[in-house]
Design a protein around this motif. Structure first.
Motif, PDB file in Angstrom:
ATOM      1  N   VAL A 146      13.164 -18.713  -7.442  1.00 55.67           N
ATOM      2  CA  VAL A 146      14.692 -19.131  -6.730  1.00 55.67           C
ATOM      3  C   VAL A 146      14.783 -17.609  -5.778  1.00 55.67           C
ATOM      4  N   LEU A 147      14.547 -16.474  -6.333  1.00 57.94           N
ATOM      5  CA  LEU A 147      14.508 -15.429  -5.377  1.00 57.94           C
ATOM      6  C   LEU A 147      13.364 -15.305  -4.520  1.00 57.94           C
ATOM      7  N   MET A 148      12.298 -15.817  -4.587  1.00 59.05           N
ATOM      8  CA  MET A 148      11.167 -15.641  -3.638  1.00 59.05           C
ATOM      9  C   MET A 148      11.572 -16.715  -2.763  1.00 59.05           C
ATOM     10  N   LEU A 149      11.986 -18.057  -3.051  1.00 54.18           N
ATOM     11  CA  LEU A 149      12.268 -19.050  -2.034  1.00 54.18           C
ATOM     12  C   LEU A 149      13.339 -18.295  -1.007  1.00 54.18           C
ATOM     13  N   VAL A 150      14.458 -17.824  -1.428  1.00 53.80           N
ATOM     14  CA  VAL A 150      15.348 -16.958  -0.623  1.00 53.80           C
ATOM     15  C   VAL A 150      14.761 -16.197   0.135  1.00 53.80           C
ATOM     16  N   ALA A 151      13.900 -15.242  -0.499  1.00 53.29           N
ATOM     17  CA  ALA A 151      13.180 -14.358   0.341  1.00 53.29           C
ATOM     18  C   ALA A 151      12.410 -14.867   1.619  1.00 53.29           C
ATOM     19  N   LEU A 152      11.619 -15.974   1.303  1.00 57.42           N
ATOM     20  CA  LEU A 152      10.941 -16.901   2.370  1.00 57.42           C
ATOM     21  C   LEU A 152      11.754 -17.564   3.206  1.00 57.42           C
ATOM     22  N   VAL A 153      12.935 -18.055   2.881  1.00 58.30           N
ATOM     23  CA  VAL A 153      13.863 -18.642   3.741  1.00 58.30           C
ATOM     24  C   VAL A 153      14.415 -17.739   4.841  1.00 58.30           C
ATOM     25  N   LEU A 154      14.671 -16.513   4.324  1.00 61.18           N
ATOM     26  CA  LEU A 154      15.451 -15.357   4.996  1.00 61.18           C
ATOM     27  C   LEU A 154      14.353 -14.773   6.004  1.00 61.18           C
ATOM     28  N   THR A 155      13.240 -14.651   5.612  1.00 62.98           N
ATOM     29  CA  THR A 155      11.953 -14.075   6.407  1.00 62.98           C
ATOM     30  C   THR A 155      11.664 -14.955   7.578  1.00 62.98           C
ATOM     31  N   TYR A 156      11.738 -16.108   7.266  1.00 61.77           N
ATOM     32  CA  TYR A 156      11.646 -17.339   8.229  1.00 61.77           C
ATOM     33  C   TYR A 156      13.040 -17.411   9.317  1.00 61.77           C
ATOM     34  N   LEU A 157      14.071 -16.946   8.968  1.00 61.38           N
ATOM     35  CA  LEU A 157      15.188 -17.030   9.758  1.00 61.38           C
ATOM     36  C   LEU A 157      15.489 -15.989  10.515  1.00 61.38           C
ATOM     37  N   ILE A 158      15.118 -14.573   9.999  1.00 63.23           N
ATOM     38  CA  ILE A 158      15.337 -13.332  10.587  1.00 63.23           C
ATOM     39  C   ILE A 158      14.297 -13.026  11.383  1.00 63.23           C
ATOM     40  N   HIS A 159      12.745 -13.478  11.315  1.00 64.75           N
ATOM     41  CA  HIS A 159      11.686 -13.233  11.942  1.00 64.75           C
ATOM     42  C   HIS A 159      11.692 -13.906  13.660  1.00 64.75           C
ATOM     43  N   PRO A 160      12.231 -14.944  13.702  1.00 66.50           N
ATOM     44  CA  PRO A 160      12.391 -15.232  15.162  1.00 66.50           C
ATOM     45  C   PRO A 160      13.286 -14.549  16.023  1.00 66.50           C
ATOM     46  N   LEU A 161      14.370 -13.849  15.296  1.00 67.73           N
ATOM     47  CA  LEU A 161      15.345 -13.238  15.971  1.00 67.73           C
ATOM     48  C   LEU A 161      14.750 -12.216  16.862  1.00 67.73           C
ATOM     49  N   ASP A 162      13.556 -11.290  16.255  1.00 62.61           N
ATOM     50  CA  ASP A 162      13.000 -10.239  16.817  1.00 62.61           C
ATOM     51  C   ASP A 162      11.850 -10.553  17.753  1.00 62.61           C
ATOM     52  N   ALA A 163      11.456 -11.865  17.947  1.00 67.36           N
ATOM     53  CA  ALA A 163      10.563 -12.308  18.838  1.00 67.36           C
ATOM     54  C   ALA A 163      11.196 -12.803  19.914  1.00 67.36           C
ATOM     55  N   SER A 164      10.271 -12.595  21.279  1.00 72.53           N
ATOM     56  CA  SER A 164      10.817 -12.926  22.494  1.00 72.53           C
ATOM     57  C   SER A 164      10.563 -14.301  22.663  1.00 72.53           C
ATOM     58  N   SER A 165       9.600 -15.047  22.389  1.00 74.36           N
ATOM     59  CA  SER A 165       9.410 -16.477  22.565  1.00 74.36           C
ATOM     60  C   SER A 165      10.169 -17.385  22.045  1.00 74.36           C
ATOM     61  N   TYR A 166      10.912 -17.002  20.900  1.00 71.71           N
ATOM     62  CA  TYR A 166      11.766 -18.245  20.141  1.00 71.71           C
ATOM     63  C   TYR A 166      13.146 -18.070  20.724  1.00 71.71           C
ATOM     64  N   SER A 167      13.648 -19.122  20.733  1.00 71.79           N
ATOM     65  CA  SER A 167      15.370 -19.249  21.264  1.00 71.79           C
ATOM     66  C   SER A 167      15.703 -19.814  20.143  1.00 71.79           C
ATOM     67  N   PHE A 168      15.954 -19.505  18.949  1.00 74.35           N
ATOM     68  CA  PHE A 168      16.494 -20.118  17.505  1.00 74.35           C
ATOM     69  C   PHE A 168      17.855 -20.393  17.604  1.00 74.35           C
ATOM     70  N   PHE A 169      18.573 -19.633  17.996  1.00 75.54           N
ATOM     71  CA  PHE A 169      19.830 -19.743  17.950  1.00 75.54           C
ATOM     72  C   PHE A 169      20.745 -20.021  19.311  1.00 75.54           C
TER      73      PHE A 169
END
Length: 75
Positions: free
Chosen positions: A52-75
């Motif tokens: 469960v903790l690894m799944l939470v870490a994976l979801v958080l990684t995919y949610l946080i990573h696009p925020l610092d990338a310039s080519s994504y407009s996630f929100f």
């Protein structure tokens, strides 16, 4: 062809039913041994928490990573 009388037929059926009633309780299929009850030790619970903790870490990684990338407009 010889005809069977009603009385002879009923005697046959009654005797067959009596023999069947006496013998049938002794003819039982071998019952399988019951399955052991499941036991839960600490390692399986710990492994579940780790997944469960690894799944939470994976979801958080995919949610946080696009925020610092310039080519994504996630929100």
């Amino acid at each position: 062809m010889a005809a069977i009388s009603y009385k002879a037929f009923m005697v046959f059926v009654a005797s067959f039913a009596l023999v069947f009633a006496i013998v049938s309780p002794y003819v039982e299929a071998q019952s399988a041994a019951p399955a052991p009850s499941p036991t839960s030790d600490g390692t399986s619970i710990g492994q579940g928490i780790a997944y469960v903790l690894m799944l939470v870490a994976l979801v958080l990684t995919y949610l946080i990573h696009p925020l610092d990338a310039s080519s994504y407009s996630f929100f």
